[in-house]
Scaffold this motif. Structure first.
Motif, PDB file in Angstrom:
ATOM      1  N   ASP A 256      41.850 105.365  48.915  1.00 48.64           N
ATOM      2  CA  ASP A 256      40.731 105.235  48.858  1.00 48.64           C
ATOM      3  C   ASP A 256      40.327 104.815  47.252  1.00 48.64           C
ATOM      4  O   ASP A 256      41.472 105.264  46.219  1.00 48.64           O
ATOM      5  N   ALA A 257      39.982 103.866  46.857  1.00 45.05           N
ATOM      6  CA  ALA A 257      39.283 103.833  45.630  1.00 45.05           C
ATOM      7  C   ALA A 257      37.543 102.645  45.295  1.00 45.05           C
ATOM      8  O   ALA A 257      37.397 102.583  46.150  1.00 45.05           O
ATOM      9  N   VAL A 258      37.778 102.870  43.394  1.00 44.63           N
ATOM     10  CA  VAL A 258      36.667 102.913  43.594  1.00 44.63           C
ATOM     11  C   VAL A 258      36.830 101.895  42.384  1.00 44.63           C
ATOM     12  O   VAL A 258      37.519 102.128  41.563  1.00 44.63           O
ATOM     13  N   ILE A 259      36.214 101.225  42.218  1.00 49.08           N
ATOM     14  CA  ILE A 259      36.245  99.800  41.512  1.00 49.08           C
ATOM     15  C   ILE A 259      35.532  99.728  40.267  1.00 49.08           C
ATOM     16  O   ILE A 259      34.444  99.041  40.890  1.00 49.08           O
TER      17      ILE A 259
ATOM     18  N   LEU B 177      35.306  89.539  42.329  1.00 48.41           N
ATOM     19  CA  LEU B 177      35.627  89.346  41.663  1.00 48.41           C
ATOM     20  C   LEU B 177      37.017  88.754  41.399  1.00 48.41           C
ATOM     21  O   LEU B 177      36.819  87.758  42.307  1.00 48.41           O
ATOM     22  N   LEU B 178      37.562  88.336  40.844  1.00 51.05           N
ATOM     23  CA  LEU B 178      38.458  87.285  39.956  1.00 51.05           C
ATOM     24  C   LEU B 178      39.625  87.761  41.041  1.00 51.05           C
ATOM     25  O   LEU B 178      40.459  88.938  40.695  1.00 51.05           O
TER      26      LEU B 178
ATOM     27  N   MET C   1      36.437  99.007  54.957  1.00 49.35           N
ATOM     28  CA  MET C   1      35.867  98.473  54.188  1.00 49.35           C
ATOM     29  C   MET C   1      35.154  98.547  52.954  1.00 49.35           C
ATOM     30  O   MET C   1      35.559  99.374  52.227  1.00 49.35           O
ATOM     31  N   ILE C   2      34.771  96.894  52.382  1.00 50.59           N
ATOM     32  CA  ILE C   2      34.088  96.679  51.261  1.00 50.59           C
ATOM     33  C   ILE C   2      32.964  96.773  51.137  1.00 50.59           C
ATOM     34  O   ILE C   2      32.477  96.078  51.447  1.00 50.59           O
TER      35      ILE C   2
ATOM     36  N   PHE D 192      31.973  99.063  43.674  1.00 47.82           N
ATOM     37  CA  PHE D 192      32.075  98.432  44.652  1.00 47.82           C
ATOM     38  C   PHE D 192      33.744 100.002  44.975  1.00 47.82           C
ATOM     39  O   PHE D 192      34.351 100.386  44.237  1.00 47.82           O
ATOM     40  N   SER D 193      33.597  99.392  46.938  1.00 48.25           N
ATOM     41  CA  SER D 193      34.743 101.115  47.346  1.00 48.25           C
ATOM     42  C   SER D 193      35.403 100.454  47.939  1.00 48.25           C
ATOM     43  O   SER D 193      34.770  99.291  49.222  1.00 48.25           O
ATOM     44  N   LEU D 194      36.684 100.954  48.176  1.00 50.22           N
ATOM     45  CA  LEU D 194      37.837 100.157  48.356  1.00 50.22           C
ATOM     46  C   LEU D 194      38.267 101.599  49.782  1.00 50.22           C
ATOM     47  O   LEU D 194      38.942 102.120  48.654  1.00 50.22           O
TER      48      LEU D 194
END
Length: 237
Positions: A73-76, A15-16, A1-2, A84-86
């Motif tokens: 897991d990633a936080v952009i 985002l691009l 989920m984003i 944003f969280s992925l």
């Protein structure tokens, strides 16, 4: 989920992004949830061009990806400060130097790097920098900073040829990921050798004390965790 941090509503990433094709071999790592990402394919706010990634031949070992699977897991963090969280769906393509997220077993989103300030992947920090040799933006791991200078780790791929004679070694070709280290000073990147003497000379500090600390702690700079110890010492001494 984003989702946008600290908000419960689902947000289509402005985002691009560009959609790429992912080879079946490199698309491994089950358990990934693609539902939140599939809607991005038709997002009119998405900018960038589609490009194909050549499939890895079935007889070639290894992968172009830094992490063994996509369950990361990633936080952009954008350059505007938006976050944003992925969850459980992120990787780094070492061949392209890009952040990617799967939309299916055969396709990925490649994030445009021009508006990303940094990304936290599994608690480690990654940044975007201009590759001094290829003159394009690529992804680097941020190993730490002191007095405005950073040490970054870059990634590249190399195809290692196998031997036709199994008695001489590995038969199949293999894609290996190689690390390259850089000094980042005011945004400019300079390739450095990963030697203790080189690391000591990079920083304006008491070299004798630093040498003693490195020897006492038995720091080995081929281990990323030892850079954490180094910068903790530098910033607190």
């Amino acid at each position: 989920m984003i989702y946008l941090l600290r908000r419960s509503s689902l947000l289509l990433l402005p985002l691009l992004l560009s959609v790429n094709t992912l080879s079946a071999q490199e698309g491994g790592g089950g358990g990934t949830d693609y539902n939140a990402l599939t809607s991005l394919q038709n997002n009119n706010n998405a900018m960038g061009s589609g490009r194909s990634i050549l499939s890895t031949p079935p007889d070639v070992l290894g992968s172009n990806y830094v992490f063994e699977n996509w369950n990361n897991d990633a936080v952009i963090v954008l350059d505007t400060g938006r976050k944003f969280s992925l969850k459980q769906n992120f990787n780094i393509n070492a061949a392209q130097g890009s952040f990617e997220s799967k939309t299916s077993e055969t396709s990925v989103f490649s994030f445009d790097l021009s508006n990303i300030e940094h990304v936290i992947i599994n608690e480690d920090r990654y940044v975007v920098g201009l590759d001094p040799e290829e003159n394009r933006l690529k992804v680097y791991r941020d190993l730490g900073s002191y007095n405005g200078k950073k040490i970054l780790k870059g990634f590249r791929t190399e195809r290692v040829l196998g031997h036709p004679d199994p008695l001489r070694g590995q038969v199949n070709d293999e894609i290996k990921i190689r690390d390259t280290y850089y000094l980042s000073n005011e945004g400019a990147l300079e390739k450095i050798k990963l030697k203790k003497s080189t690391i000591i000379d990079l920083f304006d500090t008491d070299s004798k004390s630093l040498k003693k600390y490195i020897k006492k702690e038995r720091l080995n700079f081929k281990d990323d965790a030892h850079f954490t110890k180094l910068f903790l010492y530098l910033n607190n001494s």
